[in-house]
Every structure is written in C-alpha cells, then in structure tokens.
Enzyme design. Structure first.
Site, PDB file in Angstrom:
ATOM      1  CB  VAL A 150     -76.319 -20.452  16.384  1.00  0.00           C
ATOM      2  CG1 VAL A 150     -75.974 -19.037  16.787  1.00  0.00           C
ATOM      3  CG2 VAL A 150     -76.705 -21.284  17.585  1.00  0.00           C
ATOM      4  CB  CYS A 151     -81.860 -19.672  15.897  1.00  0.00           C
ATOM      5  SG  CYS A 151     -82.363 -21.186  15.055  1.00  0.00           S
ATOM      6  CB  THR A 152     -84.141 -20.559  20.466  1.00  0.00           C
ATOM      7  OG1 THR A 152     -83.844 -19.191  20.682  1.00  0.00           O
ATOM      8  CG2 THR A 152     -84.528 -21.216  21.783  1.00  0.00           C
ATOM      9  CB  CYS A 167     -80.257 -21.089  12.388  1.00  0.00           C
ATOM     10  SG  CYS A 167     -80.806 -22.178  13.670  1.00  0.00           S
TER      11      CYS A 167
END
Length: 247
Positions: free
Chosen positions: A177-179, A184
């Site tokens: 997961v990332c912004t 990701c």
C-alpha cells in the site's frame, strides 16, 4: 461561485527514449494553461501531480500521453479551494520514484491490483500481510490497522528492508500500500523480480481507497500524508486543518 481547483496525479511506467526533449513542450503548455505542480520524467516513465482548472489539467495529461505513448496511465483527480502548489516544475530524473535498483522492469515484473472495494476483505485474510511502503513520517500520520511499517526514511531504503525480512515474507500473500499507487507498484516489481509470486497492491493507492470506500470498515486509522500544501487529508479527502506536521 469560484471554480474548484483540480489536482491531477498521474503516473505510468513506459519507456521514454529521450525524456529531456519533452521538458520545453510541457513547460510551455503548462505555463500557458496556468498549471502548477511537478512532472518528473525518466527513461522508465513519468510521474506528475499538478493543479489548475479541470479542463487544463486534462489538456496537460493528454499532451503527456501523446508524447510518451503509454499502454495505461494511473490517474487520480481531487479538488481544492486553492492551488496546493506554488509553481510548475518539469524535471528530468534517473527514476520517476527513486528506489536505486538497477534494471528493474516494472512492466515485466508487477504484482496484481486489488480494487479498493475488495481491499478490506483481502487484507483481513489470515495468509495476507500488508506492507506500508511509505516513509516513516507518512505512516505516523495514518495507516491501515494491520500494516507493517518498514520504518524507512526514504524509499531507497526499502530494498534493504526486504532483504532483511525475507523470513517474515516467506509463504505469505503480500499486499502493498502507498499514497497514490506508484511506490506500491514499484515495490511489487522488486518482490516479483527476486522470486515472490503472490504479490498484490492497492489500485489507486490510499487516496483512491478513501474516495471509493469512505473507510466504511474503519481499517484505515488516522489521516493521509500528501506531498503538497495540504500536508494531510482526512477520510473524506478534506485537508487537515491543524498544522501539526513538521518535516
């Protein structure tokens, strides 16, 4: 009533032979259309976040796509009452998101997308571990309940964390997961390239997840750090009003 400012974020891993040649064209168009923000160009693709009227940010995106010819582009649009950027910058980089891993082919090695609507169900399975690929100061602001924090200061430290934690990852389905999706996606590429098979990532990142799900199951805790003047946003993507975050 004043028109809302559109904030468009877009990235694509696509081979660009001479990225430096695109800079003058994008700067000229962006300035003519009163665009602010940053566009990064590299041989591996482009990564941009810029603001302006809805019509104008889409014109810049269309030009970017025309100049680079990607098969697919990950695009996200949010809105704000004011420009979250001060000016327009178009920069040439070695990587559009710096990991410092040579010859990593993100198109060839890439994990599977999990749609935001399916994310909560997926990450609560017993054989799934969630890794938050963002930096420690971002994770401190907010993250998923079950997410592992690698405690990295920069994304360049992430490959070393993977090497040091192979036992933790062994035999698991790995959900990244990332912004907004780019970190990701590149992280799944790294893991696939060194032999991990069941690797997944949240399509559109945290921002798309919050927009699509409104955090209905409360698996997301806190706020989401963003790299513009808003600093962080809440579950409904409103800017955080207090200015407590210092870097």
């Amino acid at each position: 009533m004043n028109e809302k400012i559109a904030i468009l974020s877009a990235y694509s891993f696509v081979n660009i032979e001479e990225p430096a040649n695109l800079i003058p064209k994008l700067l000229l168009l962006g300035k003519r259309k009163y665009i602010r923000g940053t566009i990064l160009l590299a041989n591996e693709g482009f990564n941009g976040s810029f603001s302006g009227s809805y019509e104008n940010v889409n014109l810049v995106l269309e030009e970017l796509i025309k100049l680079t010819g990607p098969k697919d582009v990950n695009v996200k649009i949010n809105y704000s009452d004011v420009h979250p950027f001060q000016k327009l910058k178009v920069r040439l980089k070695k990587e559009i998101i710096a990991m410092n891993v040579d010859d990593l082919n993100v198109d060839l090695f890439k994990g599977e997308y999990i749609e935001p609507k399916d994310w909560d169900e997926f990450i609560t399975k017993q054989d799934v571990i969630v890794i938050d690929t963002r930096n420690d100061y971002e994770v401190e602001v907010g993250t998923f309940k079950s997410a592992i924090n690698p405690n990295t200061k920069t994304f360049k430290q992430f490959p070393a964390w993977v090497q040091q934690n192979q036992e933790l990852l062994k035999g698991k389905k790995i959900a990244m997961v990332c912004t907004g999706g780019i970190r990701c996606e590149k992280s799944t590429s790294l893991l696939k390239s060194i032999g991990y098979n069941e690797v997944y990532h949240l399509k559109g990142g945290i921002l798309q997840y919050l927009e699509d799900t409104q955090n209905k199951n409360n698996l997301w805790q806190g706020e989401c750090f963003v790299f513009d003047d808003r600093r962080a946003v809440t579950d409904d993507l409103s800017p955080v009003e207090r200015h407590w975050l210092q870097r």
